[in-house]
Write an enzyme that holds these catalytic residues in place. Sequence first.
Site, PDB file in Angstrom:
ATOM      1  N   TYR A   1      41.435  32.634  36.902  1.00 34.47           N
ATOM      2  CA  TYR A   1      42.833  33.063  36.845  1.00 34.47           C
ATOM      3  C   TYR A   1      42.953  34.577  36.977  1.00 34.47           C
ATOM      4  CZ  TYR A   1      42.539  35.005  32.094  1.00 34.47           C
ATOM      5  OH  TYR A   1      42.230  35.778  31.007  1.00 34.47           O
TER       6      TYR A   1
ATOM      7  N   LYS B   1      36.520  35.857  35.799  1.00 39.13           N
ATOM      8  CA  LYS B   1      37.741  35.680  35.003  1.00 39.13           C
ATOM      9  C   LYS B   1      38.022  34.179  34.910  1.00 39.13           C
ATOM     10  CE  LYS B   1      42.145  38.000  34.268  1.00 39.13           C
ATOM     11  NZ  LYS B   1      41.982  38.228  32.846  1.00 39.13           N
TER      12      LYS B   1
ATOM     13  N   GLU C   1      33.288  44.685  25.283  1.00 43.71           N
ATOM     14  CA  GLU C   1      34.711  44.883  25.590  1.00 43.71           C
ATOM     15  C   GLU C   1      35.517  44.196  24.511  1.00 43.71           C
ATOM     16  OE1 GLU C   1      35.805  42.869  29.260  1.00 43.71           O
ATOM     17  OE2 GLU C   1      34.459  41.205  28.814  1.00 43.71           O
TER      18      GLU C   1
ATOM     19  N   LEU D   1      34.333  42.134  31.980  1.00 49.77           N
ATOM     20  CA  LEU D   1      35.236  41.960  33.111  1.00 49.77           C
ATOM     21  C   LEU D   1      35.489  43.337  33.737  1.00 49.77           C
ATOM     22  CD1 LEU D   1      37.002  39.708  34.472  1.00 49.77           C
ATOM     23  CD2 LEU D   1      38.910  40.782  33.292  1.00 49.77           C
TER      24      LEU D   1
END
Length: 280
Positions: free
Chosen positions: A33, A146, A178, A202
Amino acid sequence: MMSLAYFNGNIIGIDDPVIPIDERGHQFGDGVYEVIRFYQGKPFMLKEHLDRLFMSAKAIKLEIGKEQEELEALMLELAGKSGLADADLYVQVTRGVAPRNHLFPKCPASLSITVKPARELSHQVRSEGVHIVLLPDERWQNCYIKSLNLLPNVLAKQEAFEQGCFESVLVRDGMITEGSSTNVFIVKEGKVQTRPLSRYILAGITRLAVKEITGEQGIPFIERAFRPEELLEADEVFLTSTTSEVLAVTAADGRQIGDGQPGPVTRRLYECFQQKIKAM
Ligand code: PMP
C-alpha cells in the site's frame, strides 16, 4: 466534498461493504500500500510514492496489472472527484480474490483506493512536540516493503498510546530503526542524523524531502545508525511521515530531550517543508 472509495473498477461510498470474504488482503494481508497527501488539490511527491508502490509490489512478486501512468491518472481522477483540497489518499494492491490457499492464485490483483479529508495534527501537538517510547523492533526483516502486514506496527503504536505517547520508536540489535509509522532523526551539534536506508526501514518519502531540504539549506545530513542512548542525549529529535510531516519529539521514555521544546533545527526543517508544499 466527500470521502470516496474505489474497488476493482467501481467508485463506491466510503462505508459500502464491498471487499469479498476471500480477498487476500483480508485473509493474509497479502498486498502492499501507499498513502499520499494532497495539499490544495495537488499530490505531494506522487511519483516517489508510485515508484515505491511498484518496488514493494515487485518485492512480493505481485503484478499490479496497471501501468504506473494509468494508476496515477486514476488517483488524480478520484482525488478530483472527491472535491477535497486537503486529502489523504490510500491505495492498496493485493493478490486478488481467490479461495483461501497460501499459494499464489491465478487471478488479477485487487486495487482499492480511498480518499478522505487529511488528518491534521492539532496546533498544540505541533507547537509542543510529542513524547515517544522505545520498544523492541519485532517486525520481519523486509521493512523496506510497504506491506499491508502491519500487526507489529499496530501493537507498537497501541503500546505507545497506552503509555501516553504519540509514537513508539523501535530498536533492533541495539540500534534505532524507525518509528511504528515514521522515520526517526536526531540532531546533535547542528548535524541531522538518521539511519541509512536498508531492509530494516522504510525509505520514507518525507525522509527524502527532509534530506533534500538539508542539502538546500546547507545543514549537515549524516546517514548512520545510532543507539537509544544517543537519541536520549540528542539536542533534538524529530519524526517524519506523510501524515505527520516533520514533528518534534520532546521526551523519550519519560526523559526530556534537549530543553523539552521543539528545537531550532526541527522548526526550520518544518518551515522549509511547508515552503516546499507551497512551491509545488
Ligand atoms: N516508516 C514506517 C514504518 C511507516 O509506516 C511510514 C509511513 N508510511 C514511514 C516510515 C514514513 O514514510 P513516508 O514519509 O513515506 O510517509
